[in-house]
Design an enzyme around this catalytic site. Structure first.
Site, PDB file in Angstrom:
ATOM      1  N   GLU A  34     -46.208  -2.896  -1.027  1.00  0.00           N
ATOM      2  CA  GLU A  34     -45.795  -1.601  -0.472  1.00  0.00           C
ATOM      3  C   GLU A  34     -44.669  -1.719   0.540  1.00  0.00           C
ATOM      4  O   GLU A  34     -44.767  -1.215   1.658  1.00  0.00           O
ATOM      5  CB  GLU A  34     -46.994  -0.876   0.139  1.00  0.00           C
ATOM      6  CG  GLU A  34     -48.052  -0.529  -0.874  1.00  0.00           C
ATOM      7  CD  GLU A  34     -49.098   0.448  -0.326  1.00  0.00           C
ATOM      8  OE1 GLU A  34     -49.072   0.771   0.867  1.00  0.00           O
ATOM      9  OE2 GLU A  34     -49.942   0.892  -1.121  1.00  0.00           O
TER      10      GLU A  34
ATOM     11  N   TYR B 160     -52.832   6.337  -4.999  1.00  0.00           N
ATOM     12  CA  TYR B 160     -53.869   7.107  -4.318  1.00  0.00           C
ATOM     13  C   TYR B 160     -53.741   8.604  -4.592  1.00  0.00           C
ATOM     14  O   TYR B 160     -54.739   9.310  -4.644  1.00  0.00           O
ATOM     15  CB  TYR B 160     -53.832   6.854  -2.807  1.00  0.00           C
ATOM     16  CG  TYR B 160     -54.244   5.439  -2.459  1.00  0.00           C
ATOM     17  CD1 TYR B 160     -55.581   5.102  -2.298  1.00  0.00           C
ATOM     18  CD2 TYR B 160     -53.296   4.424  -2.341  1.00  0.00           C
ATOM     19  CE1 TYR B 160     -55.969   3.801  -2.014  1.00  0.00           C
ATOM     20  CE2 TYR B 160     -53.671   3.116  -2.056  1.00  0.00           C
ATOM     21  CZ  TYR B 160     -55.008   2.809  -1.898  1.00  0.00           C
ATOM     22  OH  TYR B 160     -55.397   1.521  -1.636  1.00  0.00           O
TER      23      TYR B 160
HETATM   24  C1  BG6 Z   1     -52.347   0.886   1.109  1.00  0.00           C
HETATM   25  C2  BG6 Z   1     -52.346  -0.504   1.655  1.00  0.00           C
HETATM   26  O1  BG6 Z   1     -51.295   1.541   1.720  1.00  0.00           O
HETATM   27  O2  BG6 Z   1     -53.407   1.720   1.348  1.00  0.00           O
HETATM   28  C3  BG6 Z   1     -53.687  -0.987   2.112  1.00  0.00           C
HETATM   29  O3  BG6 Z   1     -51.739  -1.434   0.798  1.00  0.00           O
HETATM   30  C4  BG6 Z   1     -54.406   0.142   2.821  1.00  0.00           C
HETATM   31  O4  BG6 Z   1     -53.517  -2.146   2.887  1.00  0.00           O
HETATM   32  C5  BG6 Z   1     -54.636   1.250   1.831  1.00  0.00           C
HETATM   33  O5  BG6 Z   1     -55.599  -0.241   3.435  1.00  0.00           O
HETATM   34  C6  BG6 Z   1     -55.417   2.409   2.399  1.00  0.00           C
HETATM   35  O6  BG6 Z   1     -54.816   2.902   3.541  1.00  0.00           O
HETATM   36  P1  BG6 Z   1     -55.655   3.607   4.671  1.00  0.00           P
HETATM   37  O7  BG6 Z   1     -54.661   4.116   5.656  1.00  0.00           O
HETATM   38  O8  BG6 Z   1     -56.420   4.702   4.018  1.00  0.00           O
HETATM   39  O9  BG6 Z   1     -56.562   2.568   5.245  1.00  0.00           O
END
Ligand code: BG6
Length: 475
Positions: free
Chosen positions: A168, A299
């Site tokens: 990322e 996500y």
């Molecule tokens: C991604 C990262 O951005 O999302 C992870 O690669 C991270 O390291 C994950 O933990 C979830 O993000 P968050 O902010 O919900 O903990």
């Protein structure tokens, strides 16, 4: 109703983590400080001042964690190597104790039939290099990163087949140089595009070295991919959507895969005086670093609308876990985010959109004609431990619907080689402490108290075990 294809044989059913978020042991066995060790000590940076000094103590409990992975039937485990564990000062002679830890971890995985997927960089830059020359803002980072990576290629290249280059780059550097929420907490677009250019050069230089040292291996970046939607079919929204795709997605993906920046975005940045300095020879380096696959961290989708010239700028993201508190974010004159009334969201205002995953996988497969690996996907939520159990049916629903979307994408012709859920155990969220959990395995600790660190499989653990056992036939 079309018959869905099966997941392919040998599909890499996995889960993922990152060194800083799981290992702890922040100064054990000669490890140096990372920028996160320093940043999290500054007041107000993270939820309740949480940090990775202990994290979930994976450094000392890796054998127990691998045993749980084996019990689950996992076929792949994505983890990252901590650069300052290998080079406490960022460069020089490697720290043998640091290398030995990853030997032990990789050997334990292989002994259990679990394919290691090794991420070279998941944000924990050696503090020494940040202090010496400003880290990613200086071209010296390219050689230092290559030296670190080649050290790992030589040590682990015989037993690790799948490698992730930068995790990322887009999300981390946006936070680090635009939002000011990751170290070094800068808010300056010119410096952002400069640091980002060096990261591209470091990525491509290291991939070229990989070809020499690990000719049988496969390597690719993990990209934080939020496919864009337009808020409406109004031409102004369509243009904002195109702008967002080019600035927030293709700026990175085209450069990784085609070795050049997308032209409309580059023209805009040049006119604004924000473009990176592209030196003679840079383009040849970038063209020589094409990856073998694209790692997709998915996500959510994001929806965009027009943004006036004096309009919304980049905003801090939601770290409260209170729904509806995330402000719109954007670039004046180009685009800004808008709510999507068709989607529900998590408590952190991340949209839940399995169809968006299918759409995104198809876009990438069509544009780049490369295999794809989902290197992260999961649901961060408040979990409750009740009578020794965590009934996380909401996580099962999220994962099942996204795996179904993967299967639809495979049926559409996408070459998907694996799926690493985020995350295997609960882990430290960079900014959210332990209130926002992702794991299949609950960890008994919170932000201020490391408690017992006991590992407790959640309902989702047993559900995913069943998914793997029949190669996803029921999703
Ligand atoms: C991604 C990262 O951005 O999302 C992870 O690669 C991270 O390291 C994950 O933990 C979830 O993000 P968050 O902010 O919900 O903990």
């Amino acid at each position: 109703h079309r018959q869905l294809k099966d997941f392919p044989d040998g599909f890499l059913w996995g889960a993922a983590s990152a060194a800083y978020q799981v290992e702890g042991a922040w100064n054990a066995d000669g490890k140096g400080e990372s920028v996160w060790d320093v940043f999290t000590r500054e007041p107000g940076r993270t939820f309740k001042g949480s940090n990775g000094e202990v994290a979930v103590d994976h450094y000392h409990r890796y054998a127990e964690d691998v045993a749980l992975m084996a019990e689950m039937g996992m076929k792949a485990y994505r983890f990252s190597v901590s650069w300052p564990r290998i080079f406490p000062d960022g460069r020089g002679t490697p720290n043998e104790a640091g290398l030995a830890f990853y030997d032990r971890l990789i050997d334990a995985l292989l002994a259990n039939g679990i394919e290691p997927v090794l991420t070279l960089y998941h944000w924990d830059l050696p503090q020494a290099l940040q202090a010496e020359y400003g880290g990613w803002e200086d071209r010296r980072i390219i050689a230092d990163f290559a030296h670190y990576c080649v050290t790992l290629f030589q040590r682990f290249g015989g037993k690790v087949k799948y490698w992730v280059s930068l995790n990322e780059q887009n999300y981390n550097l946006t936070n680090a140089y635009q939002l000011g929420t990751h170290p070094p907490a800068v808010q300056d677009r010119k410096r952002f595009f400069c640091a980002n250019h060096h990261a591209f050069l470091a990525n491509a230089t290291m991939i070229a070295a990989f070809r020499q040292h690990v000719p049988q291996g496969q390597i690719g970046p993990s990209f934080a991919y939020s496919p864009a939607y337009p808020a409406s079919s109004a031409p102004a929204d369509m243009l904002a959507f195109e702008n967002a795709e080019e600035f927030t997605n293709y700026w990175w993906l085209d450069t990784y895969c085609f070795g050049r920046y997308p032209q409309a975005a580059l023209a805009h940045l040049q006119a604004a005086g924000e473009a990176p300095d592209i030196l003679p020879g840079d383009e040849a380096i970038l063209r020589n670093g094409r990856p073998d696959f694209i790692g997709v961290n998915y996500y959510q989708t994001l929806t965009f609308t027009e943004n006036s010239l004096d309009g919304v700028t980049m905003q801090r993201i939601n770290t409260t876990g209170q729904k509806g508190t995330t402000p719109a974010s954007g670039v004046p004159g180009l685009y800004k985010t808008a709510p999507n009334p068709n989607l529900t969201t998590t408590n952190w205002d991340w949209s839940i959109d399995p169809t968006g995953l299918r759409i995104g996988l198809r876009r990438l497969a069509s544009r780049y004609a490369l295999p794809l690996m989902i290197t992260e996907n999961g649901l961060g939520e408040f979990d409750q431990l009740e009578h020794g159990k965590v009934h996380d049916s909401y996580r099962i629903d999220y994962l099942r619907s996204h795996l179904h979307a993967c299967r639809e994408a495979i049926t559409d012709g996408v070459d998907l080689i694996g799926y690493c859920a985020w995350s295997f155990t609960d882990i430290l969220s960079w900014l959210n402490g332990y209130q926002k959990r992702y794991g299949f395995v609950y960890i008994d600790r919170d932000e201020t108290d490391a408690k017992t660190l006991q590992r407790i499989p959640k309902d989702s653990f047993y559900w995913y075990q069943g998914v793997i056992a029949n190669n996803g036939a029921d999703v």
